[in-house]
Design an enzyme around this catalytic site. Structure first.
Site, short mmCIF file in Angstrom:
data_model
loop_
_atom_site.label_atom_id
_atom_site.label_comp_id
_atom_site.label_asym_id
_atom_site.label_seq_id
_atom_site.Cartn_x
_atom_site.Cartn_y
_atom_site.Cartn_z
N LYS A 131 0.83 -1.21 0.00
CA LYS A 131 0.00 0.00 0.00
C LYS A 131 0.86 1.26 0.00
CE LYS A 131 -4.41 -1.68 1.62
NZ LYS A 131 -5.54 -1.59 2.53
N LYS A 155 -4.44 -10.07 -5.60
CA LYS A 155 -5.70 -10.36 -4.91
C LYS A 155 -6.79 -9.38 -5.35
CE LYS A 155 -6.00 -7.71 -0.69
NZ LYS A 155 -6.75 -7.61 0.52
N LYS A 162 -11.30 -4.21 -2.88
CA LYS A 162 -12.42 -3.29 -3.11
C LYS A 162 -11.96 -1.90 -3.52
CE LYS A 162 -13.54 -3.72 1.67
NZ LYS A 162 -12.30 -3.57 2.43
#
Ligand code: AQP
Length: 330
Positions: free
Chosen positions: A114, A196, A199
């Site tokens: 991230k 993966k 959302k």
């Protein structure tokens, strides 16, 4: 709470839940309610570790709460609450920060991914995310943490922090174990099956949300990236796209990979993708109508949030007081 073992998990209201969140985690939560005392949390404090728009976060927190209930989580059997309404989480996080090493947090894969995606101005909160997650789990003395595979490393770190705290001061926290379902541990992106499904992916075709309508679900599956060759065979390394679709299909009907391979022997990719899309759309239809009913009843949602947060705080405060005592905090 009874003498049953305790299951704890949380989900961020950082977007509408995907079928990755659902098959990897939430669907197992629903099942666990039969055998465990369960606590489930809408982790809005985790969501602000990356930038959010306030009005949207507020709205999504409600929607996420309603969505959890719509999946079959019963707020009268389990504790389902919003993280920010239970202040014990942030206080225990601070106490655990003082037991956690910088090196441990630097090694977390989610932080590396991230922070790399964000580039500059990485928030301290993003770095500290796993410690808040450890506080979430340890406050309730959870025995198991049902999560997708991406969160396994964080649960292991939580155990390490708890163990260090127990050994340094005195036994305080139960050491939790990660728990995975039989299928769906790692649902991959429909556009890049080596990644993966998330959302917050900027490519809307990469994920299917629990609120996508039937046509959208089927369209996204029709566009799913597949591999060379033409056989429907589970082979993660050489056929990541088809393997991901087999995995998703198995989550909708509990069939084994072998049974699915047999069912689709001689069938082309196009027809298989359509079958997976239809099966997922069927799975989501019931959940969506329940969700719409719940969201229309805001008073009920607010009342459940309040009752459940009070119950959660009354459990959490006992552990927090114990941790404070161990550290000599008056
Ligand atoms: N693709 C996935 N396959 C299986 N399980 C998954 N989970 C998430 N994605 C998959 C599991 O869902 C639970 C809740 O996740 P979260 O919202 O707390 O955070 P996350 O893991 O970071 O999920 P996302 O969708 O990728 O959110 P963003 O995009 O906001 O970072 C967890 O148990 C997780 O393992």
């Amino acid at each position: 709470m009874s003498e049953r073992k305790i299951a704890y998990s949380a989900i961020q209201p950082s977007g509408v839940f995907t079928i990755g969140n659902y098959y990897g985690a939430v669907k197992n939560w629903v099942k666990l309610q039969q055998d465990f005392d369960c606590l489930f949390c809408v982790a809005n404090l985790h969501a602000i570790t990356v930038p959010q728009v306030a009005a949207e976060l507020r709205k999504r927190t409600f929607e996420s709460y309603a969505l959890l209930l719509a999946t079959g989580i019963d707020p009268e059997t389990s504790l389902v609450y919003v993280q920010s309404q239970v202040p014990a989480h942030t206080e225990l996080c601070w106490l655990l920060n003082c037991t956690t090493y910088m090196g441990e947090l630097s090694r977390m894969t989610q932080y590396k991914d991230k922070s790399q995606r964000q580039g500059k101005n990485i928030r301290v909160g993003l770095f500290d995310y796993p410690v808040l997650m450890a506080a979430d789990i340890l406050l309730y003395q959870a025995n198991i943490v049902p999560v997708g595979e991406d969160q396994k490393q964080h649960v292991e770190l939580c155990r390490d922090i708890a163990e260090r705290f127990n050994n340094t001061y005195a036994p305080t926290f139960t050491l939790p174990e990660p728990y995975f379902g039989l299928s769906g541990k790692k649902v991959k992106s429909l556009q890049d099956p080596t990644k993966k499904m998330s959302k917050s992916d900027s490519n809307l075709n990469a994920f299917v949300t629990l609120l996508d309508d039937r046509d959208t679900v089927i369209r996204k599956f029709k566009r799913a990236v597949t591999d060379s060759g033409s056989e429907i065979i589970y082979d993660e390394e050489n056929k990541p796209g088809i393997s991901n679709l087999i995995e998703i299909y198995s989550c909708t009907n509990d069939k084994t990979y072998l049974e699915i391979e047999k069912e689709f022997e001689g069938v082309g990719y196009g027809q298989f993708k359509l079958a997976v899309g239809e099966s997922v759309a069927d799975d989501l239809a019931k959940l969506q109508s329940r969700y719409n009913e719940l969201l229309a009843n805001k008073d009920y949602l607010e009342e459940q949030m309040k009752i459940n947060a009070e119950k959660a705080q009354s459990i959490a405060i006992k552990t927090l007081r114990k941790a404070r005592r161990r550290l000599g905090i008056i």
